[in-house]
Design an enzyme around this catalytic site. Structure first.
Site, short mmCIF file in Angstrom:
data_model
loop_
_atom_site.label_atom_id
_atom_site.label_comp_id
_atom_site.label_asym_id
_atom_site.label_seq_id
_atom_site.Cartn_x
_atom_site.Cartn_y
_atom_site.Cartn_z
N ARG A 133 0.84 -1.19 0.00
CA ARG A 133 0.00 0.00 0.00
C ARG A 133 0.88 1.25 0.00
NH1 ARG A 133 -3.58 -2.00 5.17
NH2 ARG A 133 -4.51 -3.86 4.20
N ASP A 160 0.93 5.64 0.28
CA ASP A 160 0.19 6.76 0.87
C ASP A 160 -0.25 7.76 -0.18
OD1 ASP A 160 0.69 5.70 3.40
OD2 ASP A 160 2.56 6.84 3.62
N TYR A 198 12.20 1.14 -3.12
CA TYR A 198 11.63 2.49 -3.25
C TYR A 198 12.72 3.44 -3.72
CZ TYR A 198 7.14 1.62 -0.89
OH TYR A 198 5.88 1.19 -0.58
N ARG A 227 9.69 7.57 4.34
CA ARG A 227 9.56 9.02 4.54
C ARG A 227 10.15 9.46 5.87
NH1 ARG A 227 3.44 10.34 3.69
NH2 ARG A 227 4.21 12.43 4.26
#
Length: 270
Positions: free
Chosen positions: A49, A51, A109, A196
């Site tokens: 998932r 954001d 990522y 993040r």
């Protein structure tokens, strides 16, 4: 039949991946398009998932259906009903044990950071931004403590639903290319907001607000309150999800983004 799809999306127009009652998520739009094409309700399971504002280059989903169509037909037919910010890249039948989330053994990522005294209107939502220069060597030294298996509670959102904070980080690369700094994070899995939150800490070190050793202290503390604030989602991309060879999942197509050459050398795919 169990079908896997590769999905790319620009996260800016959506409320993240996961379906919500109010709609407006990537999953909502994808399932609507799939169901319209198939003329029957279809539900998807996702590899990871993302954001609100986070992008997908190599997102993977699976679904179960009795409808038989060619791979080409699934791609073109679904894309015909999707908004421009979402596009299915490929479709492949999978063996029954395949699971988009639980069969994956590694996620990658990318974070793209623009360093400039003034923000760029053309990069809004596509790259993070800092207005002061950063010390790359300090960030690289600080990141070294994150490699391996650790309890990443200090970088975990309070809303995280993961069963364990233990994750194994394989690699963190930091490269500069002109006014951009490119970050690559490879791990078996990530906690909610983990990348993040790590970005916030690395940038704090790069700015000289904390010494290199500070990040290891935050990691060891397991206290989220001691880490830096969560950094903006704008430059974060789910780049690739890897599976065992028994599952014929195509490699993510990264050439669709202009900065892909930064990671195109042989060392970057190791």
């Amino acid at each position: 039949m169990r079908l896997a799809l590769g999905v790319q999306y620009d996260g800016r127009p959506f409320r993240g991946w996961q379906s919500q009652r109010e709609g407006g998520t990537v999953q909502d739009e994808l399932e609507r398009a799939l169901s319209t094409f198939a003329q029957m309700p279809l539900k998807t399971v996702v590899a990871g998932r993302t954001d609100t504002g986070v992008h997908g280059l190599g997102q993977v989903v699976h679904l179960d259906t009795e409808l038989e169509r060619t791979e080409f037909s699934w791609v073109r037919g679904t894309n015909a009903f999707l908004p421009q910010a979402i596009a299915v890249q490929w479709a492949r039948p999978m063996p029954e044990p395949f699971h988009a989330r639980f069969s994956a053994f590694e996620r990658t990522y990318f974070y793209v950071l623009h360093v400039s005294p003034v923000r760029s209107a053309m990069l809004a939502g596509q790259a993070g931004w800092v207005h002061t220069p950063l010390e790359l060597d300090a960030m690289r030294q600080a990141a070294a403590c994150l490699i391996g298996t650790h309890d990443f509670s200090a970088f975990r959102s309070s809303q995280c639903q993961a069963k364990t904070p233990l994750k194994h980080v394989h690699q963190i690369d930091i490269r500069q290319h002109g006014n951009f700094i490119h970050f690559r994070f490879r791990a078996n899995a990530f906690l909610h907001h983990m990348v993040r939150n790590l970005m916030g800490c690395l940038i704090a070190v790069g700015r000289g607000r904390y010494p290199v050793e500070w990040l290891a202290e935050v990691l060891e503390s397991r206290e989220r309150r001691l880490a830096a604030p969560t950094f903006m989602p704008d430059g974060l991309y789910l780049a690739q999800v890897r599976y065992p060879e028994i599952f014929p999942v195509p490699a993510a197509t990264l050439t669709s983004v202009p900065w892909s050459a930064v990671w195109s050398d042989p060392a970057s795919s190791s």
